[in-house]
Enzyme design. Structure first.
Site, mmCIF file in Angstrom:
data_model
loop_
_atom_site.group_PDB
_atom_site.id
_atom_site.type_symbol
_atom_site.label_atom_id
_atom_site.label_comp_id
_atom_site.label_asym_id
_atom_site.label_seq_id
_atom_site.Cartn_x
_atom_site.Cartn_y
_atom_site.Cartn_z
ATOM 1 N N CYS A 286 3.331 3.783 8.904
ATOM 2 C CA CYS A 286 2.179 4.203 8.100
ATOM 3 C C CYS A 286 1.086 4.822 8.988
ATOM 4 C CB CYS A 286 1.668 3.016 7.279
ATOM 5 S SG CYS A 286 0.630 3.483 5.881
ATOM 6 N N HIS A 380 7.049 1.590 4.445
ATOM 7 C CA HIS A 380 7.106 0.222 4.979
ATOM 8 C C HIS A 380 8.539 -0.295 4.922
ATOM 9 C CE1 HIS A 380 2.871 -1.002 5.631
ATOM 10 N NE2 HIS A 380 2.627 -0.042 4.764
ATOM 11 N N GLU A 382 9.691 -2.900 6.223
ATOM 12 C CA GLU A 382 9.697 -4.375 6.102
ATOM 13 C C GLU A 382 9.273 -4.832 4.710
ATOM 14 O OE1 GLU A 382 5.461 -4.002 5.868
ATOM 15 O OE2 GLU A 382 7.020 -2.778 6.802
#
Length: 396
Positions: A286, A380, A382
């Site tokens: 990000c 993202h 994760e």
């Protein structure tokens, strides 16, 4: 036949299938947009008025994770899902060890400035819930509004772009909308400096591999994912002089964060030196991805309304580890800025992913000829919440 198979529940149960949130506030509320539109509903959070940047998220679940994501700092968060709050809010306490990082959610508290929902749940049910969404907002001093047409708000934001707004509560709701010059733009401030750690700290110090994390507003699940892979993690402030200590580490991780990456040029300068002189792995998510791109020579720009949700499709342009070129992956995202796709790309770099909806750059990586191992993604991998299609991109 069916009557004989009915299971009789004990009459001594002290808790029903759902817990009532208690009476909601009777205070009026209004969302005013700088472009002139107003939406009226009722308050269910803190009885105070705030300014912020009005954005929308298409996430269907994980409202607690979204609200505690530091990337939402300074923003009035509109949920497109009609019903929000139906599974309550869990306790946010967790151990600090080789499996966890001290919190259950994405930070220690709510990060967005305000919340906008079509219909807040008046009952909630979940085995880990300890309070309602309304109670959590009141306790956290976060204003919130329900009973507004979030479809209409989302269409406005989609067409005219992310818009400055004010959530007015109580007597302020019946007052005239603010004048244009009164609206506060959070992107004029260094929001990263507000959410980043002020001092270095360690997690899982006995881990097998030593990773430095530059904290631009890190989500807890990034740190959780690292320590669960037995990494010894040292979290550093966003503008820490990493080059003075870089030889202590096996890799560098740049995290997500709020606001304009142009406010973080100090970090860009530090990283540029790192990329020139250091040959160990560097990875960014990000905001971290944007910082890597700017250090490599790319430009960042403000998107019309950004990408926020758990269903953003990205196309892999190169293969790396479990990622296969030509395959589309579904990702979790939360960002307003992106890297410009330039032709030619800076020497030694290549695009890694591109967004299937708007063709924005979703990832970059160093080329094999560069001899470097540097990569970053706008999404993202994760998650928390969201899909795990790309979880292994962190570790290729």
């Amino acid at each position: 036949m069916f009557a004989r198979s009915i299971i009789r529940l004990p009459t001594t149960l002290s808790r029903g299938f759902a817990t009532h949130t208690g009476p909601l506030s009777a205070l009026p509320a209004a969302l005013h947009l700088k472009t002139g539109q107003s939406f009226h509903g009722r308050s269910f959070g803190s009885p105070r008025s705030v300014f912020g940047e009005t954005v929308f998220s298409t996430s269907i679940t994980s409202y607690t994770e979204s609200m505690t994501d530091p990337s939402y700092r300074g923003q009035i968060l509109v949920f497109t899902t009609p019903l929000i709050g139906n599974y309550g809010v869990p306790s946010n306490n967790a151990p600090i060890n080789s499996q966890d990082v001290g919190v259950v959610l994405e930070s220690q508290g709510i990060q967005c400035s305000a919340v906008v929902v079509a219909d807040v749940a008046e009952k909630f049910s979940h085995h880990s819930a300890v309070e309602s969404l309304a109670s959590w907002c009141r306790r956290s001093n976060i204003p919130a509004i329900t009973g507004v047409d979030t479809r209409a708000i989302t269409r406005l934001l989609r067409d005219q772009g992310t818009t400055l707004g004010r959530l007015a509560i109580g007597a302020d709701a019946s007052a005239p909308a603010p004048a244009s010059e009164q609206y506060w733009d959070p992107t004029t401030e260094n929001l990263v400096d507000q959410v980043s750690t002020k001092y270095p700290y360690q997690l899982n110090p006995t881990g097998d591999i030593k990773i430095a994390v530059l904290d631009f507003g890190v989500k807890a699940n990034i740190l959780r994912s690292l320590v669960r892979r037995n990494a010894a993690v040292t979290v550093l402030p966003w503008n820490y002089d990493f080059n003075s200590i870089r030889d202590r580490f096996d890799g560098l991780f740049l995290t997500n964060g709020p606001g304009n990456p142009g406010q973080c040029m100090e970090a860009v300068s530090i990283l540029r030196k790192t990329l020139q002189e250091w040959n160990k792995p560097v990875f960014g998510i990000c905001m971290g991805h944007q910082i890597i791109g700017m250090a490599a020579g790319l430009e960042a720009y403000r998107m019309t309304f950004g990408n926020r949700g758990h269903n953003q499709p990205v196309l892999a342009l190169a293969s790396a580890g479990s990622i296969k070129a030509g395959r589309v992956y579904v990702t979790s995202q939360n960002h307003q800025y992106a890297l410009k796709l330039s032709d030619p790309f800076p020497q030694g770099w290549e695009p890694f992913f591109i967004n299937c909806n708007d063709s924005s750059v979703e990832g970059i990586k160093s080329t094999s000829e560069s001899g470097k191992r540097v990569w970053g993604v706008q999404f993202h991998p994760e998650s928390a919440g969201g899909p795990l299609d790309t979880i292994e991109v962190c570790y290729y």
